[in-house]
Design an enzyme around this catalytic site. Structure first.
Site: not given
Ligand SMILES: *Cc1c(COP(=O)(O)O)cnc(C)c1O
Length: 390
Positions: A282, A42
């Site tokens: 800045y 994702k």
């Molecule tokens: C993002 C996510 C994962 C992966 O999590 P990691 O800590 O990066 O392994 C797994 N399950 C769900 C529901 C998530 O949202």
């Protein structure tokens, strides 16, 4: 026009080793032998590039991919990736038929989503003479996190309605899953026990899920099969670790036998000699202590260098590290390199593999008051993703 056309090599680069991702998945598969590895890609594969990372994870032996939303899933399908694929975060009006038609498993977190999947199947059937369509769903259950997932007071009605739709051939409940808080071992155990009760309720309702999963990276590394003995789990959802990063405080990538896949690089774009007392960037939050050389690096907060890195994070140039001098701006920041020699065109490494002598993502994240997840995920679109097989 893209920067790779304008220049021989773009001056902002997220160099991603697809071999590192494949090797990480391979070693994690061995570690979790007997479990299905769902590689989570994702958020543009945590900034690493969704399609290339997904391909690398599959090359390393992952058999499932996981993403948050349906758009991300469809992006993978459009690139020709036809592996098993699950998505679990949906808008209130997501048109699930686009996912169902592309063989994407829909994570269902409410009765409303379940009905929306059923309605999408009905719409697909109306327009499809080729035969009946069946949606594949995995029910996400809230076992304590109070985030996404069916809440405990609605579990029974969701399971019985799902079973009814399953009997009618509308859908199949392929999986059940939940997610842990990592708050403490005791909290996780309580959630695991709650999920075990939920799994029992599902089987009592007549559901026969093939996949049962609760652990993401941190829990997968923390709990052994014996720890999870109350659960018939057979899959792990692995995100951060496939990119070679550690989800556990005080545990490095190397400790876990993993290799960080991303090296974020900027380029020195300007070098100037300034007198003592020169204000830098800045608000002049940094002033030079003596006559010195300043090197300008062409990456800023638009590229994922948090403003919190100002006067804090250590950047590597020519094998030496320098703290960012003054405020990080939208497109650039400055290093005070003293009397060292630095030239326009030199590479400035923000983070990479400590085994190559670079600052780790974790040390960079700590300097910014955040975690490795947020740093890699927020590397902006201007940083050209350059893939290597080194
Ligand atoms: C993002 C996510 C994962 C992966 O999590 P990691 O800590 O990066 O392994 C797994 N399950 C769900 C529901 C998530 O949202």
């Amino acid at each position: 026009m893209t920067s790779e056309v304008l220049e021989q090599r773009p001056f902002r680069r997220a160099v991603v080793s697809t071999s590192a991702i494949a090797e990480n998945v391979r070693s994690l598969r061995a570690r979790f032998a007997g479990q299905t590895v769902i590689a989570v890609v994702k958020a543009n594969a945590y900034g690493h590039g969704a399609v290339a990372s997904a391909r690398a994870a599959l090359a390393g032996g992952a058999t499932w991919l996981g993403v948050a939303d349906l758009n991300e899933a469809i992006e993978l399908r459009s690139a020709g990736i036809d592996s098993s694929l699950l998505c679990w975060v949906h808008g209130p009006n997501t048109a699930f038929e686009y996912g169902i038609a592309k063989n994407i498993d829909i994570g269902v977190s409410s009765l409303a989503q379940l009905e929306a999947v059923a309605a999408a199947v009905a719409r697909l059937r109306l327009g499809n003479e080729a035969g009946p369509v069946t949606a594949m769903i995995q029910i996400k259950c809230d076992s304590g996190l109070s985030r996404n997932g069916v809440p405990s007071d609605q579990i029974t009605s969701v399971f019985s309605r799902a079973r009814e739709l399953e009997r009618a051939g509308v859908l199949r409940v392929r999986g059940l899953f939940s997610h842990l808080s990592n708050a403490s071992e005791a909290d996780d155990r309580e959630a695991i026990a709650a999920f075990a009760g939920i799994v029992k309720m599902a089987t009592d309702a007549g559901l026969e899920p093939d996949l049962i999963h609760i652990a993401a990276s941190a829990a997968a590394l923390s709990y052994s099969a014996e720890d999870l003995v109350v659960l018939p789990v057979n899959a792990v959802r692995l995100g951060l670790v496939i990119y070679g990063l550690s989800p556990l405080e005080g545990v490095t990538s190397a400790d876990l036998g993993l290799r960080p896949a991303m090296c974020l690089e900027g380029t020195v774009l300007n070098v100037k000699r300034v007198p003592a007392g020169a204000g830098v960037s800045y608000d002049y939050t940094y002033r030079t202590a003596g006559e010195t050389t300043l090197a300008l690096v062409g990456l800023g907060y638009a590229d994922g260098i948090p403003r919190a890195a100002s006067n804090s994070a250590q950047i590597s140039v020519r094998g030496r590290t320098y703290r960012i001098a003054g405020r990080v701006a939208m497109d650039q920041f400055v290093l005070d390199v003293g009397d060292d020699t630095v030239d326009v065109g030199d590479t400035a490494v923000i983070f990479g593999d400590p085994n190559d002598g670079y600052p780790s993502v974790e040390s960079f994240a700590e300097a910014c008051g955040t975690i490795n997840y947020e740093i890699v995920t927020r590397v902006g679109p201007r940083a050209y993703r350059e893939y290597t097989t080194e």
